[in-house]
Design an enzyme around this catalytic site. Sequence first.
Site, PDB file in Angstrom:
ATOM      1  N   LYS A 195       1.320  -1.300   0.014  1.00  0.00           N
ATOM      2  CA  LYS A 195       0.062  -0.160  -0.306  1.00  0.00           C
ATOM      3  C   LYS A 195       0.811   1.126   0.562  1.00  0.00           C
ATOM      4  CE  LYS A 195      -3.379   2.445   2.482  1.00  0.00           C
ATOM      5  NZ  LYS A 195      -4.243   2.388   3.763  1.00  0.00           N
ATOM      6  N   GLY A 253      -5.215  -1.694   4.895  1.00  0.00           N
ATOM      7  CA  GLY A 253      -3.796  -2.273   4.685  1.00  0.00           C
ATOM      8  C   GLY A 253      -4.675  -4.337   4.447  1.00  0.00           C
ATOM      9  N   GLU A 339      -5.362  -7.054  14.993  1.00  0.00           N
ATOM     10  CA  GLU A 339      -4.272  -5.098  14.704  1.00  0.00           C
ATOM     11  C   GLU A 339      -5.432  -4.380  14.755  1.00  0.00           C
ATOM     12  OE1 GLU A 339      -1.236  -5.045  11.320  1.00  0.00           O
ATOM     13  OE2 GLU A 339      -2.913  -3.932  10.555  1.00  0.00           O
ATOM     14  N   HIS A 370      -5.258 -32.801  17.517  1.00  0.00           N
ATOM     15  CA  HIS A 370      -3.949 -33.943  18.049  1.00  0.00           C
ATOM     16  C   HIS A 370      -2.601 -33.067  18.211  1.00  0.00           C
ATOM     17  CE1 HIS A 370      -5.983 -37.478  16.447  1.00  0.00           C
ATOM     18  NE2 HIS A 370      -6.199 -37.052  15.493  1.00  0.00           N
TER      19      HIS A 370
HETATM   20  O1  F6P Z   1       2.686  -2.760   9.542  1.00  0.00           O
HETATM   21  C1  F6P Z   1       1.639  -3.016   9.738  1.00  0.00           C
HETATM   22  C2  F6P Z   1       1.234  -2.721   7.974  1.00  0.00           C
HETATM   23  O2  F6P Z   1       0.832  -1.349   8.203  1.00  0.00           O
HETATM   24  C3  F6P Z   1      -0.214  -3.487   8.130  1.00  0.00           C
HETATM   25  O3  F6P Z   1      -1.099  -2.788   7.855  1.00  0.00           O
HETATM   26  C4  F6P Z   1      -0.055  -3.703   6.452  1.00  0.00           C
HETATM   27  O4  F6P Z   1      -0.744  -4.636   5.996  1.00  0.00           O
HETATM   28  C5  F6P Z   1       1.112  -4.192   6.048  1.00  0.00           C
HETATM   29  O5  F6P Z   1       1.694  -3.194   6.839  1.00  0.00           O
HETATM   30  C6  F6P Z   1       1.932  -3.879   5.030  1.00  0.00           C
HETATM   31  O6  F6P Z   1       1.936  -2.679   4.414  1.00  0.00           O
HETATM   32  P1  F6P Z   1       1.785  -2.414   2.897  1.00  0.00           P
HETATM   33  O7  F6P Z   1       0.794  -2.973   2.555  1.00  0.00           O
HETATM   34  O8  F6P Z   1       2.262  -0.691   3.277  1.00  0.00           O
HETATM   35  O9  F6P Z   1       3.502  -2.304   2.490  1.00  0.00           O
END
Ligand code: F6P
Length: 531
Positions: A195, A253, A339, A370
């Site tokens: 993201k 995310g 989260e 198990h």
């Molecule tokens: O560190 C947590 C986080 O920000 C998550 O919320 C997110 O899914 C993950 O890191 C990856 O972030 P990005 O997609 O920006 O690499």
Amino acid sequence: MNWTDLKTRAAACQKLASLFAQNPNRAEEFSARHGDMLFDYSKTHIGEDDRALLIQMASDADLEDRRAAMFGGQKINETEDRAVLHTALRNLSDDAILVDGKDVMPSVRDTRDRMAAFSEAVRTGALQGQGGAITDVVNIGIGGSDLGPAMAVLALAPYHDGPRVHFVSNVDGADVADTLRGLDPATTLVIVASKTFTTIETMTNARTAQAWMATVVKDTGAQFAALSTAEEKTAEFGIPSAHVFGFEDWVGGRYSLWGPIGLSLMIAIGADDFTDFLRGAYDMDCHFRDAPLADNLPVLLALVGVWNNQGCGHATRAVLPYDQRLTRLPAYFQQLEMESNGKSVAMDGTSLEVNSGPVVWGEPGTNGQHAFYQLIHQGTRVIPCEFMVARAGHEADLGHQHELLVANCLAQSEALMVGRSLKEATDIMAQRGLSGDELDRQARHRVFPGDRPSTTLVYPKLTPFVLGQIIALYEHRVFVEGVMLGINSYDQWGVELGKELANALTPVLRGEASDAEKDSSTRLLLDYLRS
Ligand code: F6P
């Protein structure tokens, strides 16, 4: 919020056996259906008045208004001043969704069409690697940019008719090295899913993969794609804009699987099945938006969670899918729930009066039986369990195995509820010939306290549509629990401090910065690791 009343009621709740004895219709009255899905929460300690109180609490927390605000694109993620609109990514209606007065849907649809065209080109070989058709796709991402597609690709294995799909997430070089070993750089497509396009793990692995590909391939950009909100950074990395699929900051995310972050899934199963996956989630969105609270699956699932965690004080919950293809689902739910709701400060900055969201963990049955079910049945702590099972498996010729799977799932919730008394255990051991002190001693080990809560979600078959429903069900459950706690489920400040300290420690490990400011434990560990 009426937390004191809730805790008082939970402390005084009746045993499961008496709840069932008093109400012959309990199973029907404490279960809910949506479409072909059944959610049974009768094996929890929630009685009629408790349920009424919980629904009242949800209502008092303005759940209905908050829900409308979320679907309507209002900025309910107040600490980041963002809307929360993963639902827009699967909005299959013609309705507009406005953020700051602008309809976001045209761009969502446009990106979805571009993803479909791109994945079709990869699947058909129209888009080739520099050594021929793409045989392997490597998704590099972490957290929400990994767990969702990795979970769903495995879950939908019977629909997989595209190239092989692999996932690299850990900054541990072992992950990328083990994944790339054996792949041909000339027929591999690397998807960098991030993201922010700044996450250190992802960017480090992406550069490693780029260098690996560059040893064989002239134009690495042609075999890279990027999924990100930070399109300018993808260009700096050398990925052509035709291979960049953007999204907006109103997609969190851990809620991002439905859009570009789902590209690897779309390549694996094709755009039509991916649309079915969206359709399932959209169906659950409509149910969540429209059904009365008392019949609303996400709301009921949340009320059970609040009852067990904030009411009864059970700190964890186990997610136990009797579905091998849902092996990654507990890990996915861990991020989704922990989260989102692992926070002790309410939206208004005050401290929570009650526990934050629970620890979520689990494994598929029957494997878990198990391993750790011993503790669930006879340990001193109560672990509320959330079972899941399909009416039918995909393996038509292995129906007898599916029967065994279902029998085991139902047997576990039954065993947790009914337990085995000392008298029953004594009778069994006496029949085996024991007597006196030895009978007494051995019988005690075979007592199951019972009266342990569980829920069971039953679905017809793990299709893309049903998987979409299940994920959306849990997403909305998290939303409802967050609203009841008064927290913001859509930020994640709790992950920041560790990231900052890791950045500061890297030069210390390289000998480029001093460790003088560090505590003595950290210095001891650094000394060992540098030696
Ligand atoms: O560190 C947590 C986080 O920000 C998550 O919320 C997110 O899914 C993950 O890191 C990856 O972030 P990005 O997609 O920006 O690499």
